[in-house]
Design a protein around this motif. Structure first.
Motif, short mmCIF file in Angstrom:
data_model
loop_
_atom_site.label_atom_id
_atom_site.label_comp_id
_atom_site.label_asym_id
_atom_site.label_seq_id
_atom_site.Cartn_x
_atom_site.Cartn_y
_atom_site.Cartn_z
N TYR A 1 0.84 -1.19 0.00
CA TYR A 1 0.00 0.00 0.00
C TYR A 1 0.88 1.24 0.00
O TYR A 1 1.89 1.30 0.68
N PHE A 2 0.47 2.21 -0.77
CA PHE A 2 1.17 3.48 -0.83
C PHE A 2 0.29 4.52 -0.16
O PHE A 2 -0.92 4.40 -0.13
N THR B 1 -11.48 8.17 -14.48
CA THR B 1 -10.37 7.51 -15.18
C THR B 1 -10.16 6.10 -14.63
O THR B 1 -10.04 5.14 -15.40
N LEU B 2 -10.13 5.96 -13.32
CA LEU B 2 -9.92 4.65 -12.71
C LEU B 2 -11.04 3.67 -13.06
O LEU B 2 -10.78 2.51 -13.37
N LEU C 1 -4.96 -1.15 -9.00
CA LEU C 1 -5.15 0.05 -9.81
C LEU C 1 -5.08 1.31 -8.95
O LEU C 1 -4.38 2.28 -9.29
N VAL C 2 -5.76 1.31 -7.82
CA VAL C 2 -5.72 2.47 -6.91
C VAL C 2 -4.31 2.67 -6.36
O VAL C 2 -3.82 3.79 -6.27
N LEU D 1 -2.01 5.97 -6.61
CA LEU D 1 -1.40 6.61 -5.44
C LEU D 1 0.12 6.70 -5.57
O LEU D 1 0.75 7.59 -5.00
N ALA D 2 0.70 5.78 -6.34
CA ALA D 2 2.15 5.80 -6.56
C ALA D 2 2.56 6.79 -7.64
O ALA D 2 3.74 7.00 -7.88
#
Length: 71
Positions: A2-3, A16-17, A44-45, A49-50
């Motif tokens: 997780y980021f 977009t996602l 994808l999320v 976030l990265a």
């Protein structure tokens, strides 16, 4: 993995996602209630976030790896 990010997802980001997720789902033939869709959504999320923000960029990062090429 997780980021963390200090940026909020804006409506355009969510659009977009969702679009990228739907395109990948259709390409892979995943049916909506499939548990692999949840994993794909998390990935994808996390990529967003990265810092990966473009739809082409996100799709490329989620493209399956041909493991036979790595041997």
């Amino acid at each position: 993995m997780y980021f963390t990010a200090f940026e909020a997802l804006e409506p355009a980001d969510l659009t977009t996602l969702k679009t990228v997720l739907e395109e990948i789902r259709l390409d892979r033939g995943i049916v909506a209630p499939d548990p692999s869709l949840d994993e794909l959504t998390r990935d994808l999320v996390n990529l967003w976030l990265a810092g990966f923000r473009g739809s082409c960029e996100l799709k490329a990062m989620l493209k399956p790896i041909d493991l036979h090429l790595c041997q």
